[in-house]
Motif scaffolding. Structure first.
Motif, PDB file in Angstrom:
ATOM      1  N   LEU A 312       0.833  -1.204   0.000  1.00 39.26           N
ATOM      2  CA  LEU A 312       0.000   0.000   0.000  1.00 39.26           C
ATOM      3  C   LEU A 312       0.868   1.254   0.000  1.00 39.26           C
ATOM      4  O   LEU A 312       0.597   2.214  -0.734  1.00 39.26           O
ATOM      5  N   LYS A 313       1.912   1.258   0.802  1.00 38.26           N
ATOM      6  CA  LYS A 313       2.800   2.423   0.866  1.00 38.26           C
ATOM      7  C   LYS A 313       3.394   2.722  -0.508  1.00 38.26           C
ATOM      8  O   LYS A 313       3.386   3.875  -0.967  1.00 38.26           O
ATOM      9  N   PHE A 314       3.868   1.690  -1.168  1.00 40.82           N
ATOM     10  CA  PHE A 314       4.476   1.902  -2.476  1.00 40.82           C
ATOM     11  C   PHE A 314       3.435   2.153  -3.560  1.00 40.82           C
ATOM     12  O   PHE A 314       3.721   2.809  -4.562  1.00 40.82           O
ATOM     13  N   ALA A 315       2.217   1.637  -3.366  1.00 36.12           N
ATOM     14  CA  ALA A 315       1.128   1.939  -4.308  1.00 36.12           C
ATOM     15  C   ALA A 315       0.800   3.428  -4.274  1.00 36.12           C
ATOM     16  O   ALA A 315       0.460   4.027  -5.303  1.00 36.12           O
ATOM     17  N   GLU A 316       0.917   4.044  -3.113  1.00 37.29           N
ATOM     18  CA  GLU A 316       0.682   5.494  -2.998  1.00 37.29           C
ATOM     19  C   GLU A 316       1.763   6.271  -3.751  1.00 37.29           C
ATOM     20  O   GLU A 316       1.478   7.282  -4.404  1.00 37.29           O
ATOM     21  N   TYR A 317       3.009   5.795  -3.689  1.00 40.10           N
ATOM     22  CA  TYR A 317       4.072   6.429  -4.474  1.00 40.10           C
ATOM     23  C   TYR A 317       3.784   6.248  -5.967  1.00 40.10           C
ATOM     24  O   TYR A 317       3.940   7.183  -6.765  1.00 40.10           O
ATOM     25  N   TYR A 318       3.391   5.032  -6.332  1.00 38.45           N
ATOM     26  CA  TYR A 318       3.148   4.706  -7.741  1.00 38.45           C
ATOM     27  C   TYR A 318       2.031   5.573  -8.311  1.00 38.45           C
ATOM     28  O   TYR A 318       2.104   6.036  -9.455  1.00 38.45           O
ATOM     29  N   ASP A 319       0.997   5.795  -7.506  1.00 42.55           N
ATOM     30  CA  ASP A 319      -0.108   6.655  -7.922  1.00 42.55           C
ATOM     31  C   ASP A 319       0.390   8.056  -8.252  1.00 42.55           C
ATOM     32  O   ASP A 319      -0.058   8.680  -9.229  1.00 42.55           O
ATOM     33  N   LYS A 320       1.342   8.560  -7.473  1.00 35.31           N
ATOM     34  CA  LYS A 320       1.885   9.899  -7.720  1.00 35.31           C
ATOM     35  C   LYS A 320       2.796   9.915  -8.942  1.00 35.31           C
ATOM     36  O   LYS A 320       2.879  10.935  -9.644  1.00 35.31           O
ATOM     37  N   LEU A 321       3.468   8.807  -9.211  1.00 32.12           N
ATOM     38  CA  LEU A 321       4.269   8.729 -10.428  1.00 32.12           C
ATOM     39  C   LEU A 321       3.375   8.748 -11.662  1.00 32.12           C
ATOM     40  O   LEU A 321       3.679   9.393 -12.659  1.00 32.12           O
ATOM     41  N   LEU A 322       2.251   8.046 -11.577  1.00 29.97           N
ATOM     42  CA  LEU A 322       1.302   8.025 -12.690  1.00 29.97           C
ATOM     43  C   LEU A 322       0.544   9.339 -12.812  1.00 29.97           C
ATOM     44  O   LEU A 322       0.271   9.811 -13.915  1.00 29.97           O
ATOM     45  N   ARG A 323       0.189   9.903 -11.667  1.00 28.21           N
ATOM     46  CA  ARG A 323      -0.633  11.122 -11.633  1.00 28.21           C
ATOM     47  C   ARG A 323       0.027  12.158 -10.722  1.00 28.21           C
ATOM     48  O   ARG A 323      -0.349  12.306  -9.547  1.00 28.21           O
ATOM     49  N   PRO A 324       1.028  12.857 -11.238  1.00 30.61           N
ATOM     50  CA  PRO A 324       1.773  13.815 -10.417  1.00 30.61           C
ATOM     51  C   PRO A 324       0.914  14.877  -9.743  1.00 30.61           C
ATOM     52  O   PRO A 324       1.327  15.449  -8.742  1.00 30.61           O
ATOM     53  N   ASP A 325      -0.281  15.142 -10.261  1.00 34.06           N
ATOM     54  CA  ASP A 325      -1.172  16.119  -9.623  1.00 34.06           C
ATOM     55  C   ASP A 325      -1.543  15.702  -8.205  1.00 34.06           C
ATOM     56  O   ASP A 325      -1.983  16.533  -7.401  1.00 34.06           O
ATOM     57  N   ASN A 326      -1.381  14.406  -7.882  1.00 37.66           N
ATOM     58  CA  ASN A 326      -1.679  13.929  -6.530  1.00 37.66           C
ATOM     59  C   ASN A 326      -0.523  14.176  -5.557  1.00 37.66           C
ATOM     60  O   ASN A 326      -0.657  13.907  -4.361  1.00 37.66           O
ATOM     61  N   GLU A 327       0.592  14.654  -6.066  1.00 41.79           N
ATOM     62  CA  GLU A 327       1.741  15.006  -5.223  1.00 41.79           C
ATOM     63  C   GLU A 327       1.517  16.391  -4.617  1.00 41.79           C
ATOM     64  O   GLU A 327       1.176  17.346  -5.317  1.00 41.79           O
ATOM     65  N   ASP A 328       1.680  16.494  -3.292  1.00 39.83           N
ATOM     66  CA  ASP A 328       1.400  17.747  -2.585  1.00 39.83           C
ATOM     67  C   ASP A 328       2.390  18.849  -2.922  1.00 39.83           C
ATOM     68  O   ASP A 328       2.012  20.017  -3.035  1.00 39.83           O
ATOM     69  N   ASN A 329       3.667  18.497  -3.081  1.00 35.76           N
ATOM     70  CA  ASN A 329       4.676  19.518  -3.314  1.00 35.76           C
ATOM     71  C   ASN A 329       4.684  19.947  -4.779  1.00 35.76           C
ATOM     72  O   ASN A 329       4.841  19.123  -5.680  1.00 35.76           O
ATOM     73  N   ALA A 347      11.557   3.628 -15.592  1.00 30.38           N
ATOM     74  CA  ALA A 347      12.314   4.031 -14.407  1.00 30.38           C
ATOM     75  C   ALA A 347      11.537   3.818 -13.113  1.00 30.38           C
ATOM     76  O   ALA A 347      12.061   4.093 -12.033  1.00 30.38           O
ATOM     77  N   TYR A 348      10.302   3.336 -13.182  1.00 28.68           N
ATOM     78  CA  TYR A 348       9.483   3.208 -11.971  1.00 28.68           C
ATOM     79  C   TYR A 348      10.106   2.338 -10.880  1.00 28.68           C
ATOM     80  O   TYR A 348      10.005   2.671  -9.695  1.00 28.68           O
ATOM     81  N   PRO A 349      10.754   1.204 -11.208  1.00 25.91           N
ATOM     82  CA  PRO A 349      11.370   0.420 -10.123  1.00 25.91           C
ATOM     83  C   PRO A 349      12.367   1.251  -9.316  1.00 25.91           C
ATOM     84  O   PRO A 349      12.397   1.168  -8.080  1.00 25.91           O
ATOM     85  N   PHE A 350      13.178   2.043 -10.004  1.00 25.21           N
ATOM     86  CA  PHE A 350      14.136   2.911  -9.311  1.00 25.21           C
ATOM     87  C   PHE A 350      13.429   4.037  -8.577  1.00 25.21           C
ATOM     88  O   PHE A 350      13.750   4.356  -7.426  1.00 25.21           O
ATOM     89  N   LEU A 351      12.432   4.656  -9.215  1.00 27.04           N
ATOM     90  CA  LEU A 351      11.754   5.804  -8.611  1.00 27.04           C
ATOM     91  C   LEU A 351      10.951   5.423  -7.377  1.00 27.04           C
ATOM     92  O   LEU A 351      10.768   6.240  -6.477  1.00 27.04           O
ATOM     93  N   LEU A 352      10.439   4.200  -7.328  1.00 29.07           N
ATOM     94  CA  LEU A 352       9.741   3.751  -6.120  1.00 29.07           C
ATOM     95  C   LEU A 352      10.692   3.770  -4.926  1.00 29.07           C
ATOM     96  O   LEU A 352      10.332   4.220  -3.832  1.00 29.07           O
ATOM     97  N   THR A 353      11.906   3.279  -5.132  1.00 25.35           N
ATOM     98  CA  THR A 353      12.906   3.298  -4.061  1.00 25.35           C
ATOM     99  C   THR A 353      13.278   4.734  -3.706  1.00 25.35           C
ATOM    100  O   THR A 353      13.391   5.092  -2.529  1.00 25.35           O
ATOM    101  N   LEU A 354      13.458   5.567  -4.717  1.00 27.23           N
ATOM    102  CA  LEU A 354      13.838   6.960  -4.498  1.00 27.23           C
ATOM    103  C   LEU A 354      12.747   7.702  -3.731  1.00 27.23           C
ATOM    104  O   LEU A 354      13.039   8.477  -2.810  1.00 27.23           O
TER     105      LEU A 354
END
Length: 697
Positions: A312-329, A347-354
């Protein structure tokens, strides 16, 4: 395991007491019109040939259950597989009940006993023979239809849609006298059959899932993962794990939405990238479930629940990668939006870790953004230079390991610095690559998002320090200064040069700019002087600044000059992350292998002449459309006809495309020739290398 052939009447206990519960991880009701039509068509066909003396049989699949004990004297089952057909049959019974009820209350009551446990009325969930999941309102919609309530309010559920499909179809046949409800009810309960597979609690039902899926059942990789979770967790933990974690994951990442060019649903793609992050290997879509199963085998019940929470934690990151508008900053959002232009999914496997490093405060916001900008730099330069994208699929899953190794070697280095050093070693285009590619690479394609972003960014850069920049009031479109459709004006202006310029430079950056669709139509294939005057008045500085200059003719020289201007700006915006030394300076030792763009080419003989030959043959095979241009740039090294043996002996080699290449040169010149030849077809030194045997002292 017990497996028997059961009539539908027996499945529903012939109107007696039985209770089917779907595990919390089961997917929602997902049958649609295609499946409904097939079921109804088959039922009507059986109805038309029905003979009570010799009832036809119609097999409709299998039902996999686990005996869950009794509720009083009633047997209860966990429904492992078969929920779609069992739910659809129940809805078909309900349609028959509701149509016949006004004229035959007795038959309606008999049909109703196939969907409810009459003796349990008022006793809650056990009143219903079938209990769908809570997803998308399936359970509530199903219960509302049975209780004759307002089922239409559950708009997300597919259950009302199925009911509303069957109702008018059957009603019309009844009114036309083509269907008798009583006979049709008999056909459904006596002629339709299922293989009823009952497992005991010690068996592993996910093996059944694998078997069913192999036989063509419509289970996606995400379905298999979900079912595996259900079977791995004790019943007592399933509802909590589902409602607290998995339900939220499915809410964020929906299979009906596709990720990038992969064609995969979001949940499937996420699971694939999550596993790549954890295992450093990007598996094929068809192997996602198997890899997830293998990954989780070592976990006990408690650790398995922790793993679902981690998902779930990483799914929330993934959602922001797909839909950056959901990112607060806002700053992070902007960079992610730009990255998505370049199909960031590799690059998603790397970006999830980042993302996790940032969210867990191991790096601050500025470092996170700096890393994202380094990735943009890397992807933009590779795009400009036409680097192969399939290389990224192998590179990104393991890049975090390289970054960690870099940090372990130098404890003082920051994460952004380590990432830059790693990227430089991953076929990173240097400044010379960028300059050369901008001159010759055909960048225009149907999907113009990438080239539009590059030109828009250069335009913004031209206003740097001015406190603002101009943007178009409509969607950006690409304008070809030398038009895609030739005209008499252009052919007359460029004369004999027209065809060569048109072939070599039409889609290169030097010939492209941005305008609105309206301006694009107005400019069309007008002469250069007309276009120049209009562009000099354009609001974007990338047009007005450049075309206000004295340019009288849009020929090869003019296009290359503008390409040079744009390359300077591009390198200012995306400056080099650094240089990576690929080749040793010495050329001693016998060559044994040449590598070009990931291809390993063994040499038939360990000679430098073979290096030149194999280099040419690789270009003929893989870049044949660019060979002629390269040959023209290196004319002394090639001949079209067989060279005079008296002048050069055997120093020439005929290539497979008919040209002859000169082999009379020392080792260092063979290397130099290959470098220049490959560079002329768009391949930089980062993309090829020569392996040579070491020379003993």
């Amino acid at each position: 395991m017990k497996a028997d052939s059961w009539k539908i009447a027996k499945v529903f206990s012939s109107g007696g007491e039985i209770h089917y519960v779907m595990p919390h991880f089961q997917r929602q009701y997902s049958w649609e019109k295609t499946e409904w039509e097939v079921l109804l068509k088959d039922a009507i066909a059986i109805y038309d040939e029905y003979d009570p003396e010799k009832e036809p049989e119609h097999f409709i699949g299998s039902l996999v259950v686990i005996n869950d004990g009794t509720r009083g004297i009633m047997t209860a089952f966990n429904l492992v597989d078969g929920q779609q057909r069992l739910t659809t049959l129940s809805l078909l019974f309900l349609v028959l009940r509701d149509i016949i009820k006004p004229t035959d209350q007795k038959l309606a009551k008999k049909i109703n006993k196939f969907v409810v446990n009459s003796d349990e009325e008022g006793e809650g969930d056990v009143y219903f023979k079938l209990l769908p999941t809570n997803k998308y309102g399936d359970r509530q919609a199903y219960q509302a239809i049975i209780l004759e309530g307002n089922y239409k309010q559950f708009t997300e559920s597919g259950i009302p849609k199925a009911y509303n499909y069957f109702l008018p179809e059957i009603e019309s046949k009844v009114k036309e006298g083509e269907l008798d409800i009583g006979k049709f009810f008999t056909v459904l309960q006596n002629c339709f059959q299922l293989v009823f597979i009952e497992l005991n609690k010690d068996e592993n039902p996910y093996h059944i899932f694998e078997s069913l899926n192999a036989k063509g059942k419509p289970l996606t990789q995400a379905d298999l993962v979900r079912n595996y979770m259900a079977m791995m967790l004790p019943t007592s933990q399933q509802e909590n794990a589902f409602t607290k974690y998995w339900e939220k994951i499915e809410g964020l990442l929906q299979e009906k939405r596709i990720v990038g060019k992969s064609g995969m649903g979001e949940l499937t793609a996420f699971l694939r990238h999550y596993l790549a992050m954890e295992t450093r290997n990007l598996c094929a879509e068809s192997h996602i479930y198997a890899r997830f199963r293998d990954y989780c085998k070592k976990l006990d019940d408690q650790a398995f629940v922790v793993e679902i929470a981690n998902l779930l934690k990483f799914a929330e990151y993934y959602d922001k990668l797909l839909r950056p508008d959901n990112e607060d900053n806002e700053n992070i959002k902007i960079v992610l939006l730009r990255l998505n232009t370049f199909d960031l999914s590799t690059a998603y496997p790397f970006l999830l870790t980042l993302y996790n490093e940032y969210k867990s405060q191991k790096i601050d916001r500025e470092e996170f953004i700096e890393c994202l900008k380094s990735l943009e730099n890397y992807l933009v330069r590779r795009y400009i230079c036409g680097k192969q994208t399939n290389y990224l699929n192998k590179m990104f899953p393991s890049i975090w390991k390289d970054v960690e190794a870099m940090k372990n070697e130098d404890e003082e280095i920051t994460l952004p610095e380590a990432l830059q050093k790693v990227l430089i070693a991953k076929q990173y285009p240097n400044d010379n690559d960028v300059r050369q590619s901008i001159k010759s690479r055909q960048l225009y394609e149907k999907n113009t998002h990438k080239i539009c972003l590059v030109i828009e960014t250069i335009n913004r850069h031209l206003s740097k320090g001015k406190g603002g920049f101009t943007v178009l009031d409509q969607k950006s479109t690409i304008e070809h200064i030398l038009p895609q459709t030739s005209s008499e004006d252009w052919e007359n202006e460029l004369g004999g040069e027209f065809q060569q310029i048109y072939r070599d430079y039409l889609h290169t950056l030097g010939n492209l700019t941005l305008v609105t669709p309206e301006w694009n139509s107005q400019l069309s294939n007008s002469s250069f002087l007309v276009k120049k005057q209009k562009l000099a008045e354009h609001a974007l500085r990338i047009n007005s600044d450049y075309f206000s200059q004295s340019i009288n003719r849009w020929d090869e020289k003019a296009i290359l000059e503008r390409a040079n201007f744009l390359s300077i700006k591009l390198i200012e915006i995306w400056p080099s992350l650094g240089e990576h030394e690929v080749f040793p300076t010495r050329t001693s030792g016998k060559p044994k292998l040449i590598k070009i763009c990931g291809d390993e080419i063994p040499l038939p003989k360990p000679t430098w002449r073979q290096v030149t030959i194999q280099c040419c043959e690789w270009v003929i095979k893989n870049r044949s459309d660019r060979f002629e241009k390269a040959r023209n740039l290196l004319k002394p090294h090639f001949q079209e006809n067989r060279p005079d043996k008296n002048s050069d002996g055997n120093e020439w080699q005929k290539l497979t495309n008919g040209y002859w290449v000169n082999l009379h040169k020392p080792a260092k010149d063979h290397r130099k020739f290959c470098r220049r030849f490959l560079e002329s077809v768009g391949i930089s030194e980062d993309d090829w290398s020569i392996e040579a045997e070491e020379v003993s002292d």
